[in-house]
Structures are given as C-alpha cells and as structure tokens.
Scaffold this motif. Structure first.
Motif, PDB file in Angstrom:
ATOM      1  N   GLU A 218       0.882  -0.978   0.080  1.00 34.44           N
ATOM      2  CA  GLU A 218       0.026   0.100  -0.193  1.00 34.44           C
ATOM      3  C   GLU A 218       0.831   1.220   0.130  1.00 34.44           C
ATOM      4  OE1 GLU A 218      -3.236  -0.264  -0.271  1.00 34.44           O
ATOM      5  OE2 GLU A 218      -3.272  -2.229  -0.324  1.00 34.44           O
ATOM      6  N   GLU A 219       0.580   2.159  -0.668  1.00 41.11           N
ATOM      7  CA  GLU A 219       1.220   3.619  -0.662  1.00 41.11           C
ATOM      8  C   GLU A 219       0.983   4.304   0.499  1.00 41.11           C
ATOM      9  OE1 GLU A 219       1.317   7.585  -3.473  1.00 41.11           O
ATOM     10  OE2 GLU A 219       0.347   5.824  -4.052  1.00 41.11           O
ATOM     11  N   ASN A 220       1.908   4.647   1.109  1.00 45.55           N
ATOM     12  CA  ASN A 220       1.959   5.635   2.450  1.00 45.55           C
ATOM     13  C   ASN A 220       1.566   6.891   1.993  1.00 45.55           C
ATOM     14  OD1 ASN A 220       2.672   3.455   3.951  1.00 45.55           O
ATOM     15  ND2 ASN A 220       4.752   3.760   3.534  1.00 45.55           N
ATOM     16  N   LEU A 221       0.706   7.384   3.077  1.00 42.79           N
ATOM     17  CA  LEU A 221      -0.071   8.808   2.808  1.00 42.79           C
ATOM     18  C   LEU A 221       0.640   9.689   3.706  1.00 42.79           C
ATOM     19  CD1 LEU A 221      -3.343   8.235   2.205  1.00 42.79           C
ATOM     20  CD2 LEU A 221      -1.858   8.669   0.603  1.00 42.79           C
ATOM     21  N   TYR A 222       1.245  10.963   3.577  1.00 40.32           N
ATOM     22  CA  TYR A 222       2.128  11.934   4.062  1.00 40.32           C
ATOM     23  C   TYR A 222       1.326  13.096   4.043  1.00 40.32           C
ATOM     24  CZ  TYR A 222       5.378   8.142   4.226  1.00 40.32           C
ATOM     25  OH  TYR A 222       5.953   6.715   4.206  1.00 40.32           O
ATOM     26  N   ASN A 223       1.343  13.942   5.162  1.00 36.75           N
ATOM     27  CA  ASN A 223       0.844  15.358   5.433  1.00 36.75           C
ATOM     28  C   ASN A 223       1.865  16.448   5.462  1.00 36.75           C
ATOM     29  OD1 ASN A 223      -0.511  17.580   5.876  1.00 36.75           O
ATOM     30  ND2 ASN A 223      -1.604  16.807   7.676  1.00 36.75           N
ATOM     31  N   TYR A 224       2.072  17.293   4.561  1.00 40.20           N
ATOM     32  CA  TYR A 224       2.973  18.374   4.632  1.00 40.20           C
ATOM     33  C   TYR A 224       2.942  19.350   5.666  1.00 40.20           C
ATOM     34  CZ  TYR A 224       4.739  17.255  -0.005  1.00 40.20           C
ATOM     35  OH  TYR A 224       5.501  16.340  -1.062  1.00 40.20           O
ATOM     36  N   LYS A 225       1.809  19.413   6.482  1.00 44.39           N
ATOM     37  CA  LYS A 225       1.597  20.165   7.506  1.00 44.39           C
ATOM     38  C   LYS A 225       2.382  19.556   8.709  1.00 44.39           C
ATOM     39  CE  LYS A 225      -0.510  22.898   8.396  1.00 44.39           C
ATOM     40  NZ  LYS A 225      -0.330  24.379   8.651  1.00 44.39           N
ATOM     41  N   SER A 226       2.804  18.277   8.681  1.00 43.52           N
ATOM     42  CA  SER A 226       3.617  17.987   9.789  1.00 43.52           C
ATOM     43  C   SER A 226       5.163  18.424   9.816  1.00 43.52           C
ATOM     44  CB  SER A 226       3.615  16.243   9.582  1.00 43.52           C
ATOM     45  OG  SER A 226       4.300  15.812   8.374  1.00 43.52           O
ATOM     46  N   LEU A 227       5.565  18.899   8.497  1.00 46.04           N
ATOM     47  CA  LEU A 227       6.693  19.658   8.505  1.00 46.04           C
ATOM     48  C   LEU A 227       6.954  20.569   9.512  1.00 46.04           C
ATOM     49  CD1 LEU A 227       7.452  19.872   4.794  1.00 46.04           C
ATOM     50  CD2 LEU A 227       8.735  18.520   6.277  1.00 46.04           C
ATOM     51  N   ASP A 228       5.724  21.070   9.984  1.00 47.80           N
ATOM     52  CA  ASP A 228       5.630  22.412  10.925  1.00 47.80           C
ATOM     53  C   ASP A 228       6.287  22.187  12.472  1.00 47.80           C
ATOM     54  OD1 ASP A 228       4.553  23.836   9.009  1.00 47.80           O
ATOM     55  OD2 ASP A 228       2.430  23.533   9.957  1.00 47.80           O
ATOM     56  N   VAL A 229       6.438  21.043  12.637  1.00 42.79           N
ATOM     57  CA  VAL A 229       6.906  20.417  14.056  1.00 42.79           C
ATOM     58  C   VAL A 229       8.376  19.935  13.906  1.00 42.79           C
ATOM     59  CG1 VAL A 229       4.695  19.784  14.972  1.00 42.79           C
ATOM     60  CG2 VAL A 229       6.239  18.148  13.912  1.00 42.79           C
ATOM     61  N   ASN A 230       8.895  20.071  12.676  1.00 42.74           N
ATOM     62  CA  ASN A 230      10.381  19.792  12.442  1.00 42.74           C
ATOM     63  C   ASN A 230      11.150  20.805  13.119  1.00 42.74           C
ATOM     64  OD1 ASN A 230      12.994  19.706  11.311  1.00 42.74           O
ATOM     65  ND2 ASN A 230      12.273  18.171  10.016  1.00 42.74           N
ATOM     66  N   PRO A 231      12.113  20.131  13.995  1.00 42.11           N
ATOM     67  CA  PRO A 231      13.069  21.033  14.960  1.00 42.11           C
ATOM     68  C   PRO A 231      13.718  21.890  14.070  1.00 42.11           C
ATOM     69  CG  PRO A 231      13.230  18.788  15.775  1.00 42.11           C
ATOM     70  CD  PRO A 231      12.212  18.871  14.493  1.00 42.11           C
ATOM     71  N   GLU A 232      14.189  21.678  12.968  1.00 44.31           N
ATOM     72  CA  GLU A 232      15.008  22.642  12.060  1.00 44.31           C
ATOM     73  C   GLU A 232      14.029  24.003  11.762  1.00 44.31           C
ATOM     74  OE1 GLU A 232      16.905  21.610   8.612  1.00 44.31           O
ATOM     75  OE2 GLU A 232      17.076  19.520   9.291  1.00 44.31           O
ATOM     76  N   LEU A 233      12.627  23.657  11.847  1.00 49.10           N
ATOM     77  CA  LEU A 233      12.085  25.111  11.766  1.00 49.10           C
ATOM     78  C   LEU A 233      11.508  25.681  13.151  1.00 49.10           C
ATOM     79  CD1 LEU A 233       9.294  23.870   8.948  1.00 49.10           C
ATOM     80  CD2 LEU A 233      11.283  25.311   8.746  1.00 49.10           C
ATOM     81  N   LEU A 234      11.312  24.760  14.260  1.00 47.27           N
ATOM     82  CA  LEU A 234      11.255  25.195  15.574  1.00 47.27           C
ATOM     83  C   LEU A 234      12.210  25.936  15.949  1.00 47.27           C
ATOM     84  CD1 LEU A 234       9.672  22.043  17.162  1.00 47.27           C
ATOM     85  CD2 LEU A 234       8.271  24.201  16.398  1.00 47.27           C
TER      86      LEU A 234
END
Length: 403
Positions: A218-234
C-alpha cells in the motif's frame, strides 16, 4: 517546549522499531557521540548564562587619606571612605534572565537537531549494511545453485549430453560471484567502520542488522503540515523569540540607572569645634541617564531587521524541507513499484528454471540457458534488495522530516 521536542525525538526513533537493534544503536550513539556531547556542553553553557544575567553592576568602593596636611586652625579632613551601588531600572534583570533563557532554549533545539541528524545517518548506514549482507546471502545461494548445476553438467558430460565448455562456463560464473562477494565484504567493513565511528567505539566492532525486511504494497500517505513540528523550523521560532527578548532588554537598558551609597569623612580634632560629632556621614543618590541613546535606537532597528531575516530563513528552510519530503516520498514510491515488478520477474524466472530442470530429466537441458536464467534471477534478487534498501532509507528521511 522541551518536553514537546523530546516527544518528537521519541516518535522519530520508535519509527525504526521494526529494525533489530537499530534503536539500541541510536541510543548508544546519543550517549557516546562526541558531537552530541559537544552540543550538550554548549547547551549547558547557554543555561549557565541565566545565572550570569542575575547579577548587579560592580559595587564601587573609594578611600582617600590625607598624606600631607597643611597647617590650619580649621578642622582638617583626615580620610574619607565611600561606597556606591548602581541599580538597573526596574525589570532589567528579569529581562536579562528571559533573554538568556530564550537563547538557552534555542541552543537546546540545536541539541535535538543534532541527535535527529545522527539518528538519520546511522539509520541510512544501517540499511546499507542490510543491503550488502542480503546481497551476500543471495550470492551464496546462487553459488550453491551453480555448484548443483555444475554437478549436473559433469554427469551430463560423462554420458555425452554436455560439453566441457558448459562446465567451464558454470565454473567461471561461480568465480565471478565469489569475486562480487569479496568486494561486498570490503564495502561492509567500510560502512561498519563508519557506523562505529559515529558511535565512538572500535571501528571493527560487529554491527548486527535485521535478517529480512518487507515492503508494504500500500502507498503511504503523508501530510506536509507535519513539517511544522520539525526542529529545524522550531529553531527559527526560538531564535525569533530570543530577538523579541533582546528588544525587551534593550528597552530596559535604555532607561536610567539609580545609584545609592554613603560617604564617611573623618576629621581631626580642632579647638574651634567643641562638639563630639566632628565626623561627617553623607548618604548619596546617583542617577545615570542615557541622554545620547542612538545606540539603543540602532539596536531596536537591528532587532526588527533580525526578525525579518529569521522569518525569511524559516520560509527558505521550509521550502527546502518540502522539496526533500517530496523527493523522499517519490523515491519511496519508486522503490515500492520496482520491488513489486522485480518480485513478479523473479517468479517468472523461477518458473523458467523449473522448466529447465524438468527438461534435464528428459536429457535436453541447455546449460547456456541455465546460466542465462541464473543471471536473470540474480539480477532480480539484487534489484529487490536495492529497492528494499531505498524504501527504508527514504522512510528514515521522511520520519526525520515529519515526526
């Protein structure tokens, strides 16, 4: 904030729980890595600056003594002593502490980023080791298969149903596979040494990897909004907050400073003074006003520009992370498609091999066809392993970016 980042890190590590001993390797690397220890020390230094901020300006002590006294009938000063303490404006010390704490929090994010990058690197090297060792196993299987074919060819040679050339071809093919395995052994040593180097342990220590891995159909689904919690942005959020605290401190430091002190003057006895209270005690109050405050106005402007810079840096980094996530998702899907195709091809090659073996029972086997099928099987098996490695390497990248 700190607990949130720790949770993010836990989710990142737990994503690799399917790989035997990988989580243990990562935890050991966190403990032993000089790079992580370096960032930990930098965070401790930044935290200690909070205590440094909670301090007052130096206390001024002054003492003067009359070394040569002129002859006068008036009372003469023998010596004087004074003490003065300047106090920053109300709230300045708290502003300094808040600024120091914000810088410490920004440094803590650097620790988290370093750990996540280390975990990602170890995970990628781990799956490379899996690829190499899985290929070695496949080579061993194919060498054993060729040895079986070689025995069949020798038996056929005795009854005149095969030629010596067929036997030599099979032997040459075995030599090629043994050569490939020896090369893989050397590559394994290099990657294993790289893993051990990151963990700060002997380069030749054995690194155990999982025996087999599977790819989901099955193809995995990912949400780009989850990038918001990446420490590189935090990290940029924390830097932005530190600049805000720096401006609060700048406004406090542009306010006047108050000083309180006392001065004591000791005088010699004089016939003109009959009072026993000849010495003098003088309370003092001082006020320091920054009349020429261009420096503070300039600092305010610099802080505003710095906040704009941080916002642009965050947007730029977000675009880079989105591109990296898109690339990782694409390559993971490519690996899944390639794996499914190679799985189907391998099944058909095995069916062809089975037909050849049945033909051997009737005495019509063609060992050139055997070599061709064996080469195809090895090609498909190798491609499958490479697809699995690519799939999990990209899974590691995706987990780094989104968890």
């Amino acid at each position: 904030m700190k607990n949130t980042i720790l949770l993010i890190g836990f989710l990142f590590i737990s994503a690799f729980a399917n790989a035997q001993d990988l989580q243990d390797l990562i935890q050991e690397a966190f403990t032993n890595s000089p790079e992580i220890q370096k960032f930990d020390v930098q965070y401790k230094i930044a935290s200690e600056k909070v205590n440094e901020a909670n301090s007052l300006p130096n206390t001024d002590f002054n003492f003067g003594y009359m070394a040569v006294a002129p002859e006068m009938e008036m009372p003469m000063e023998r010596f004087r002593a004074s003490v003065m303490q300047m106090l920053p404006w109300f709230g300045t010390i708290s502003a300094r502490e808040n600024y120091a704490e914000s810088m410490a929090e920004a440094q803590y994010v650097e620790v988290v980023i370093a750990k996540r990058k280390l975990a990602l690197t170890i995970s990628q090297l781990y799956y490379q080791l899996y690829e190499i060792r899985a290929k070695q196993d496949v080579l061993d299987e194919n060498i054993a298969l060729l040895q079986t074919y070689e025995r069949l060819a020798l038996n056929s040679l005795e009854v005149g149903k095969a030629s010596a050339v067929d036997v030599l071809r099979l032997q040459i093919r075995q030599n090629e596979l043994r050569q490939q395995k020896k090369v893989l052994i050397q590559v394994n040593k290099g990657i294993q040494a790289a893993v051990n180097s990151l963990m700060n342990r002997p380069y030749d220590k054995e690194v155990v990897v999982v025996a087999s891995l599977e790819i989901s159909e099955e193809e995995n689904l990912y949400n780009y909004k989850s990038l918001d919690v990446n420490p590189e942005l935090l990290k940029y959020d924390k830097l932005y907050q530190s600049v805000e605290q720096a401006e609060v401190l700048n406004q406090k430091e542009s306010a006047p400073m108050l000083g309180f002190g006392v001065e004591y003057i000791n005088q010699e006895n004089s016939p003109m003074i009959t009072s026993p209270f000849k010495d003098m005690v003088m309370p003092m109050v001082s006020l320091s006003i920054p009349i020429f405050n261009n420096r503070y106005r300039s600092q305010t402007r610099q802080n505003e520009l710095r906040k704009q810079e941080i916002q642009f840096q965050k947007e730029e980094r977000l675009n880079v992370l989105k591109a990296e996530l898109s690339k990782a998702i694409s390559q993971q899907n490519q690996a899944r498609i390639q794996f499914a195709t190679q799985k189907q091809n391998l099944k058909q090659a095995e069916d062809a091999e089975e037909i050849l073996i049945k033909n051997y029972e009737t005495g019509t086997i063609d060992f050139k066809d055997v070599l061709d099928i064996q080469e195809l099987q090895l090609k498909f098996q190798t491609a499958q392993i490479e697809s699995i490695k690519l799939y999990y390497v990209q899974a590691a990248v995706i987990n780094y970016l989104t968890n």
